[in-house]
Write a protein that holds these residues in place. Structure first.
Motif, PDB file in Angstrom:
ATOM      1  N   TYR A  23       0.815  -1.206   0.000  1.00  0.00           N
ATOM      2  CA  TYR A  23       0.000   0.000   0.000  1.00  0.00           C
ATOM      3  C   TYR A  23       0.855   1.265   0.000  1.00  0.00           C
ATOM      4  O   TYR A  23       0.474   2.272   0.608  1.00  0.00           O
ATOM      5  N   HIS A  24       1.989   1.233  -0.683  1.00  0.00           N
ATOM      6  CA  HIS A  24       2.899   2.384  -0.621  1.00  0.00           C
ATOM      7  C   HIS A  24       2.287   3.642  -1.232  1.00  0.00           C
ATOM      8  O   HIS A  24       2.624   4.762  -0.854  1.00  0.00           O
ATOM      9  N   ASP A  25       1.360   3.481  -2.187  1.00  0.00           N
ATOM     10  CA  ASP A  25       0.717   4.649  -2.788  1.00  0.00           C
ATOM     11  C   ASP A  25      -0.778   4.703  -2.472  1.00  0.00           C
ATOM     12  O   ASP A  25      -1.541   5.386  -3.161  1.00  0.00           O
ATOM     13  N   GLU A  26      -1.207   3.960  -1.431  1.00  0.00           N
ATOM     14  CA  GLU A  26      -2.612   3.950  -1.019  1.00  0.00           C
ATOM     15  C   GLU A  26      -2.689   4.194   0.489  1.00  0.00           C
ATOM     16  O   GLU A  26      -2.886   3.263   1.280  1.00  0.00           O
ATOM     17  N   PRO A  27      -2.539   5.433   0.897  1.00  0.00           N
ATOM     18  CA  PRO A  27      -2.472   5.745   2.343  1.00  0.00           C
ATOM     19  C   PRO A  27      -3.724   5.346   3.120  1.00  0.00           C
ATOM     20  O   PRO A  27      -3.625   4.974   4.290  1.00  0.00           O
ATOM     21  N   GLU A  28      -4.900   5.399   2.493  1.00  0.00           N
ATOM     22  CA  GLU A  28      -6.122   5.043   3.199  1.00  0.00           C
ATOM     23  C   GLU A  28      -6.147   3.555   3.536  1.00  0.00           C
ATOM     24  O   GLU A  28      -6.512   3.150   4.645  1.00  0.00           O
ATOM     25  N   LYS A  29      -5.744   2.712   2.592  1.00  0.00           N
ATOM     26  CA  LYS A  29      -5.688   1.270   2.854  1.00  0.00           C
ATOM     27  C   LYS A  29      -4.603   0.949   3.880  1.00  0.00           C
ATOM     28  O   LYS A  29      -4.764   0.054   4.710  1.00  0.00           O
ATOM     29  N   LYS A  30      -3.507   1.681   3.821  1.00  0.00           N
ATOM     30  CA  LYS A  30      -2.444   1.500   4.822  1.00  0.00           C
ATOM     31  C   LYS A  30      -2.961   1.865   6.207  1.00  0.00           C
ATOM     32  O   LYS A  30      -2.703   1.151   7.179  1.00  0.00           O
ATOM     33  N   ARG A  31      -3.717   2.947   6.283  1.00  0.00           N
ATOM     34  CA  ARG A  31      -4.268   3.373   7.572  1.00  0.00           C
ATOM     35  C   ARG A  31      -5.221   2.326   8.130  1.00  0.00           C
ATOM     36  O   ARG A  31      -5.176   1.987   9.315  1.00  0.00           O
ATOM     37  N   ARG A  32      -6.085   1.786   7.264  1.00  0.00           N
ATOM     38  CA  ARG A  32      -7.038   0.775   7.719  1.00  0.00           C
ATOM     39  C   ARG A  32      -6.325  -0.501   8.170  1.00  0.00           C
ATOM     40  O   ARG A  32      -6.724  -1.140   9.155  1.00  0.00           O
TER      41      ARG A  32
END
Length: 245
Positions: A23-32
């Motif tokens: 998720y290096h370019d998907e901060p929302e998925k990383k946060r979840r």
């Protein structure tokens, strides 16, 4: 570790490399991802890596877009952390640690530093090895591991290891706890050492009594190990002063 969430923060921290990879370019998925793995979690650290392996395989399926919900890893953790804690404590605290300590105490009985060195080195090797094997086993098995861990299978495994652990601890106590009396008792117009009389009735009776007394203090009176050691020290000191030990 924290009093509020126990091992949750360490678990979430371990998934930071995973988040960077998928998720290096998907901060929302990383946060979840990090948020759902910051929930309360507590199990045996070494064997508990089996759960981490299962969850890692599920999280990988989620990251790859397969049909796995984000709730499933959380549910898996909540379902398995209890059974794995029972199995893991039976293996690590009931078998591995007592065996290693019995060997270490034998090596250290003459004042040799090999005892603590042996324990530190062997446990330092076994602990990570068990964690590594457990993690990769969980990753390979995925959710199929649940059938092995939960339910009646879990109870049978836990009971088996508990019985083996009791045997190991009993053998450890019998071989390492020493308590002898120098008192003598009148017998047929003569005196006979009380030690030989007791051993004739029940070999090792005094060590067994002191072990059971210590267990009673810990289990029933909820005394700490330090208090138990101090109480036993006082008892032995008084016994030596009055000529009993």
């Amino acid at each position: 570790m924290s009093y509020e969430k126990i091992q949750a923060h360490a678990w979430a921290y371990s998934y930071i490399p995973f988040a960077r990879k998928y998720y290096h370019d998907e901060p929302e998925k990383k946060r979840r991802l990090l948020k759902r793995h910051s929930m309360f979690y507590n199990t045996e650290p070494q064997t508990g890596q089996l759960i981490n392996g299962i969850v890692a395989s599920l999280e990988e399926q989620i990251a790859l877009g397969n049909n796995v919900s984000e709730e499933m890893p959380v549910n898996i953790k909540a379902t398995l952390m209890g059974p794995l804690a029972g199995i893991g404590d039976s293996i690590i605290q009931g078998i591995v640690v007592p065996i290693l300590l019995s060997i270490a105490m034998s090596l250290a009985s003459g004042g040799s530093p090999l005892g603590p060195i042996f324990y530190i080195v062997t446990y330092g090797i076994l602990g990570p090895m068990i964690s590594y094997i457990a993690f990769h086993s969980g990753y390979r098995l995925g959710v199929n591991a649940i059938d092995i861990i939960v339910g009646e299978n879990s109870k049978r495994i836990t009971d088996a290891f508990n019985i083996l652990g009791v045997m190991v601890v009993g053998a450890l106590a019998a071989n390492t706890i020493v308590l002898k009396t120098i008192a003598k008792v009148p017998l047929g117009g003569k005196t006979k050492p009380l030690e030989s009389v007791l051993n004739g009735i029940f070999p090792g009776l005094l060590p067994l009594i002191i072990v059971l007394f210590g267990w009673w203090l810990v289990s029933s009176k909820q005394y700490s190990a330090t208090k138990v050691i101090l109480i036993l020290t006082v008892i032995v000191t008084i016994g030596c002063l009055i000529g009993l030990f």
